[in-house]
Design a protein around this motif. Structure first.
Motif, PDB file in Angstrom:
ATOM      1  N   ILE A  95       0.845  -1.201   0.000  1.00  0.00           N
ATOM      2  CA  ILE A  95       0.000   0.000   0.000  1.00  0.00           C
ATOM      3  C   ILE A  95       0.887   1.260   0.000  1.00  0.00           C
ATOM      4  CG2 ILE A  95      -0.336   0.532   2.487  1.00  0.00           C
ATOM      5  CD1 ILE A  95      -3.196   0.108  -0.027  1.00  0.00           C
ATOM      6  N   ALA A  96       2.101   1.114   0.501  1.00  0.00           N
ATOM      7  CA  ALA A  96       3.036   2.246   0.562  1.00  0.00           C
ATOM      8  C   ALA A  96       3.858   2.356  -0.723  1.00  0.00           C
ATOM      9  CB  ALA A  96       3.962   2.084   1.763  1.00  0.00           C
ATOM     10  N   MET A  97       3.608   1.439  -1.663  1.00  0.00           N
ATOM     11  CA  MET A  97       4.430   1.420  -2.869  1.00  0.00           C
ATOM     12  C   MET A  97       3.832   2.281  -3.963  1.00  0.00           C
ATOM     13  SD  MET A  97       5.617  -2.542  -2.626  1.00  0.00           S
ATOM     14  CE  MET A  97       6.253  -2.565  -4.273  1.00  0.00           C
ATOM     15  N   ASN A  98       3.599   3.535  -3.616  1.00  0.00           N
ATOM     16  CA  ASN A  98       3.153   4.500  -4.619  1.00  0.00           C
ATOM     17  C   ASN A  98       4.199   5.595  -4.613  1.00  0.00           C
ATOM     18  OD1 ASN A  98       2.347   6.775  -2.678  1.00  0.00           O
ATOM     19  ND2 ASN A  98       1.236   5.019  -1.876  1.00  0.00           N
ATOM     20  N   ASP A  99       4.450   6.165  -5.765  1.00  0.00           N
ATOM     21  CA  ASP A  99       5.485   7.201  -5.787  1.00  0.00           C
ATOM     22  C   ASP A  99       4.877   8.582  -5.569  1.00  0.00           C
ATOM     23  OD1 ASP A  99       4.261   7.631  -8.169  1.00  0.00           O
ATOM     24  OD2 ASP A  99       6.045   7.384  -9.418  1.00  0.00           O
ATOM     25  N   GLY A 100       3.543   8.627  -5.368  1.00  0.00           N
ATOM     26  CA  GLY A 100       2.888   9.899  -5.104  1.00  0.00           C
ATOM     27  C   GLY A 100       2.727  10.769  -6.340  1.00  0.00           C
ATOM     28  N   LYS A 101       3.242  10.285  -7.447  1.00  0.00           N
ATOM     29  CA  LYS A 101       3.208  11.110  -8.661  1.00  0.00           C
ATOM     30  C   LYS A 101       2.367  10.471  -9.755  1.00  0.00           C
ATOM     31  CE  LYS A 101       7.674  11.172  -9.045  1.00  0.00           C
ATOM     32  NZ  LYS A 101       8.936  11.157  -8.334  1.00  0.00           N
ATOM     33  N   VAL A 102       2.169   9.164  -9.642  1.00  0.00           N
ATOM     34  CA  VAL A 102       1.508   8.455 -10.745  1.00  0.00           C
ATOM     35  C   VAL A 102       0.092   8.990 -10.943  1.00  0.00           C
ATOM     36  CG1 VAL A 102       0.654   6.543  -9.328  1.00  0.00           C
ATOM     37  CG2 VAL A 102       1.017   6.197 -11.760  1.00  0.00           C
ATOM     38  N   LYS A 103      -0.266   9.172 -12.186  1.00  0.00           N
ATOM     39  CA  LYS A 103      -1.584   9.670 -12.528  1.00  0.00           C
ATOM     40  C   LYS A 103      -2.528   8.490 -12.537  1.00  0.00           C
ATOM     41  CE  LYS A 103      -3.324  12.986 -15.814  1.00  0.00           C
ATOM     42  NZ  LYS A 103      -4.105  12.217 -16.778  1.00  0.00           N
ATOM     43  N   MET A 104      -3.657   8.632 -11.820  1.00  0.00           N
ATOM     44  CA  MET A 104      -4.636   7.549 -11.769  1.00  0.00           C
ATOM     45  C   MET A 104      -5.236   7.337 -13.158  1.00  0.00           C
ATOM     46  SD  MET A 104      -4.724   6.487  -8.681  1.00  0.00           S
ATOM     47  CE  MET A 104      -6.295   5.686  -8.354  1.00  0.00           C
ATOM     48  N   PRO A 105      -5.721   6.108 -13.412  1.00  0.00           N
ATOM     49  CA  PRO A 105      -6.297   5.859 -14.737  1.00  0.00           C
ATOM     50  C   PRO A 105      -7.608   6.606 -14.981  1.00  0.00           C
ATOM     51  CG  PRO A 105      -6.380   3.877 -13.354  1.00  0.00           C
ATOM     52  CD  PRO A 105      -5.598   4.897 -12.598  1.00  0.00           C
ATOM     53  N   LEU A 106      -8.221   7.124 -13.924  1.00  0.00           N
ATOM     54  CA  LEU A 106      -9.465   7.875 -14.122  1.00  0.00           C
ATOM     55  C   LEU A 106      -9.593   8.969 -13.066  1.00  0.00           C
ATOM     56  CD1 LEU A 106     -12.462   5.631 -12.938  1.00  0.00           C
ATOM     57  CD2 LEU A 106     -10.120   5.438 -12.159  1.00  0.00           C
ATOM     58  N   GLN A 107     -10.393   9.967 -13.384  1.00  0.00           N
ATOM     59  CA  GLN A 107     -10.605  11.091 -12.474  1.00  0.00           C
ATOM     60  C   GLN A 107     -11.658  10.710 -11.438  1.00  0.00           C
ATOM     61  OE1 GLN A 107      -9.606  14.434 -12.179  1.00  0.00           O
ATOM     62  NE2 GLN A 107      -7.830  13.769 -13.371  1.00  0.00           N
ATOM     63  N   LEU A 108     -11.313  10.841 -10.162  1.00  0.00           N
ATOM     64  CA  LEU A 108     -12.272  10.523  -9.114  1.00  0.00           C
ATOM     65  C   LEU A 108     -12.391  11.704  -8.157  1.00  0.00           C
ATOM     66  CD1 LEU A 108     -11.079   6.895  -8.274  1.00  0.00           C
ATOM     67  CD2 LEU A 108     -13.207   7.511  -9.421  1.00  0.00           C
ATOM     68  N   ASP A 109     -13.595  11.891  -7.633  1.00  0.00           N
ATOM     69  CA  ASP A 109     -13.830  12.928  -6.632  1.00  0.00           C
ATOM     70  C   ASP A 109     -13.561  12.304  -5.259  1.00  0.00           C
ATOM     71  OD1 ASP A 109     -14.800  14.708  -4.803  1.00  0.00           O
ATOM     72  OD2 ASP A 109     -16.751  14.990  -5.773  1.00  0.00           O
ATOM     73  N   HIS A 110     -12.473  12.733  -4.638  1.00  0.00           N
ATOM     74  CA  HIS A 110     -12.037  12.090  -3.390  1.00  0.00           C
ATOM     75  C   HIS A 110     -13.065  12.172  -2.272  1.00  0.00           C
ATOM     76  CE1 HIS A 110      -7.893  10.822  -4.299  1.00  0.00           C
ATOM     77  NE2 HIS A 110      -8.096  11.646  -5.321  1.00  0.00           N
ATOM     78  N   GLY A 131       3.653   9.178   7.207  1.00  0.00           N
ATOM     79  CA  GLY A 131       4.944   9.301   6.536  1.00  0.00           C
ATOM     80  C   GLY A 131       5.353   8.021   5.828  1.00  0.00           C
ATOM     81  N   ALA A 132       5.164   6.900   6.507  1.00  0.00           N
ATOM     82  CA  ALA A 132       5.623   5.624   5.948  1.00  0.00           C
ATOM     83  C   ALA A 132       4.734   5.150   4.805  1.00  0.00           C
ATOM     84  CB  ALA A 132       5.675   4.560   7.047  1.00  0.00           C
ATOM     85  N   SER A 133       3.445   5.465   4.855  1.00  0.00           N
ATOM     86  CA  SER A 133       2.528   4.968   3.831  1.00  0.00           C
ATOM     87  C   SER A 133       2.328   5.972   2.705  1.00  0.00           C
ATOM     88  CB  SER A 133       1.163   4.653   4.448  1.00  0.00           C
ATOM     89  OG  SER A 133       0.518   5.848   4.844  1.00  0.00           O
ATOM     90  N   GLY A 134       2.627   7.231   2.979  1.00  0.00           N
ATOM     91  CA  GLY A 134       2.400   8.271   1.973  1.00  0.00           C
ATOM     92  C   GLY A 134       0.980   8.815   1.995  1.00  0.00           C
ATOM     93  N   ASP A 135       0.172   8.395   2.977  1.00  0.00           N
ATOM     94  CA  ASP A 135      -1.206   8.882   3.075  1.00  0.00           C
ATOM     95  C   ASP A 135      -1.270  10.044   4.076  1.00  0.00           C
ATOM     96  OD1 ASP A 135      -3.882   9.400   3.523  1.00  0.00           O
ATOM     97  OD2 ASP A 135      -4.458   7.309   3.785  1.00  0.00           O
ATOM     98  N   PHE A 136      -1.208  11.253   3.541  1.00  0.00           N
ATOM     99  CA  PHE A 136      -1.200  12.451   4.388  1.00  0.00           C
ATOM    100  C   PHE A 136      -2.570  13.124   4.452  1.00  0.00           C
ATOM    101  CE2 PHE A 136       3.302  11.948   3.380  1.00  0.00           C
ATOM    102  CZ  PHE A 136       3.872  12.118   4.632  1.00  0.00           C
ATOM    103  N   ASN A 137      -3.631  12.360   4.260  1.00  0.00           N
ATOM    104  CA  ASN A 137      -4.982  12.913   4.397  1.00  0.00           C
ATOM    105  C   ASN A 137      -5.092  13.587   5.776  1.00  0.00           C
ATOM    106  OD1 ASN A 137      -7.739  13.307   4.777  1.00  0.00           O
ATOM    107  ND2 ASN A 137      -8.273  11.486   3.566  1.00  0.00           N
ATOM    108  N   PRO A 138      -5.456  14.889   5.810  1.00  0.00           N
ATOM    109  CA  PRO A 138      -5.492  15.610   7.098  1.00  0.00           C
ATOM    110  C   PRO A 138      -6.499  15.028   8.087  1.00  0.00           C
ATOM    111  CG  PRO A 138      -6.425  16.948   5.312  1.00  0.00           C
ATOM    112  CD  PRO A 138      -5.782  15.754   4.673  1.00  0.00           C
TER     113      PRO A 138
END
Lengths: 147, 141
Positions: free
Chosen positions: A60-75, B34-41
Motif C-alpha cells: 500500500i506504501a508502494m506508490n510514488d505519489g506522482k503516478v496519474k490515476m487511470p481515471l478522475q475521481l472525486d475524493h 509518513g511511511a505509507s504516503g497517506d497524508f490525508n489531514p
C-alpha cells in the motif's frame, strides 16, 4: 457525474518502485510490528521465505505519489471499503518493481441513500523479469454526487 | 511474540490466541502517514477533522490492516507463507483505542500439492466494536 463501465480496463502509466530498507523500517515502526522476518537476516533465511521480506500491507506504501490515476475521481465521494493483497513472489529490500494501476471492475448497487458504485482498482507489481509479484486490490465505494 | 503454532495441527473452528496492540497514538498516525504516503489531514489535523463533523482525527484504516497483518504473519511463523490477505473496513478507530486481533481457522485444504489454511480474522476495540474483518490464506512449505 457517475462512472460508467467504459472505465473498466483503463490503466495508469507504469512506474518503478524501489523497495528501500529505511522505508520498510519506518513502516514496521509505525505499525509496531516486531516480526524478525523484516529485520533479522538469519531468522528470515530459516523461514518459509528464505530471506528478508516486507510486511504484508507494505504494498500500500508502494506508490510514488506522482503516478496519474487511470481515471478522475472525486475524493470526497470515495470510501475505501475493502483491501485485498494477492501474493505471488516475496517482496525484498532492493527490489525494483514495475507497477501499474488498472481499473478491474465497476458495478452499481442500490443502497439506503440511493445508488452506489463499487470500483475495484488493482495495482499490479512485476519484477524486472516481468513475473507477477503482488496485486494490491482496492475496493472503493463511490457515493452518489450531492446535488 | 505470540506462541509458535504447530500449523499442521490446526483444526477447523479452532480459535487462535489473540494479540493486543498498545493504544493508538497521534504520533503513530504521523509515523504511519509518513511511511505509507497517506497524508490525508483527516488522520493528522484535529481542526480539519472537526470541520467535517468528527470529534478529532481518526486512524488510517490501513494501519488497522497493518495490525492484522502483523498478527497473521506471527501465526504463519517460520513455516508458512501468506498467499492472500484481505480486510473489510468497519467502525472508525481513534487515538487511544486498543485493538485486539483474533482469528479462527475456517478451512484446511490442499492446493497444488501444498497444505493451505484459511483463517477468518477480526480486529476489534475493547468495547467489541469491529474495526476490521478479514481473511488470510497460509500455505505451508
Amino acid at each position: 457525474m457517475d462512472l460508467d463501465k467504459s472505465v473498466i480496463g483503463l490503466t495508469s502509466d507504469e512506474y518503478v518502485f524501489e523497495v528501500e530498507s529505511r522505508h520498510v523500517g519506518q513502516f514496521v515502526t509505525a505499525i509496531g510490528d516486531d516480526n524478525p522476518l523484516y529485520t533479522d537476516d538469519q531468522y528470515a533465511k530459516e523461514s518459509a521465505y528464505v530471506g528478508l521480506i516486507v510486511p504484508p500491507t507494505f504494498p500500500i506504501a508502494m506508490n510514488d505519489g506522482k503516478v496519474k490515476m487511470p481515471l478522475q475521481l472525486d475524493h470526497r465521494r470515495m470510501l475505501h471499503g475493502e483491501q485485498e493483497f494477492l501474493y505471488y513472489k516475496p517482496i525484498r529490500i532492493g527490489d525494483q518493481l514495475r507497477c501499474q494501476i488498472k481499473v478491474r471492475d465497476l458495478y452499481d448497487k442500490e443502497g439506503k441513500s440511493g445508488k452506489m458504485q463499487f470500483l475495484k482498482l488493482d495495482t499490479e507489481m512485476n519484477d524486472q523479469t516481468g513475473e507477477l509479484v503482488c496485486i494490491s486490490r482496492m475496493n472503493i465505494v463511490y457515493r452518489a454526487a450531492k446535488n | 511474540m505470540i506462541k509458535d503454532w504447530v500449523l499442521e495441527d490446526l483444526t477447523v473452528d479452532q480459535k487462535l490466541e489473540p494479540m493486543m496492540k498498545p493504544p493508538i497514538t497521534k504520533v503513530q498516525l504521523a509515523q504511519y502517514a509518513g511511511a505509507s504516503g497517506d497524508f490525508n489531514p483527516l488522520h493528522l489535523d484535529d481542526g480539519f477533522a472537526q470541520k467535517i463533523g468528527m470529534d478529532g482525527v481518526i486512524a488510517h484504516g490501513m494501519l488497522v490492516m497493518g495490525f492484522l497483518g502483523e498478527y497473521v504473519m506471527k501465526i504463519a511463523g517460520k513455516k508458512a507463507r501468506v498467499v492472500n490477505f484481505k480486510m473489510r473496513f468497519g467502525k472508525m478507530t481513534v487515538p487511544g483505542d486498543e485493538i485486539r486481533c483474533s482469528g479462527v481457522v475456517k478451512r484446511t485444504y490442499e492446493e497444488e500439492g501444498k497444505r493451505r489454511i484459511a483463517l477468518d480474522l477480526t480486529a476489534e476495540k475493547v468495547s467489541g466494536e469491529v474495526v476490521g474483518s478479514g481473511s488470510a490464506i497460509l500455505q505451508l512449505t
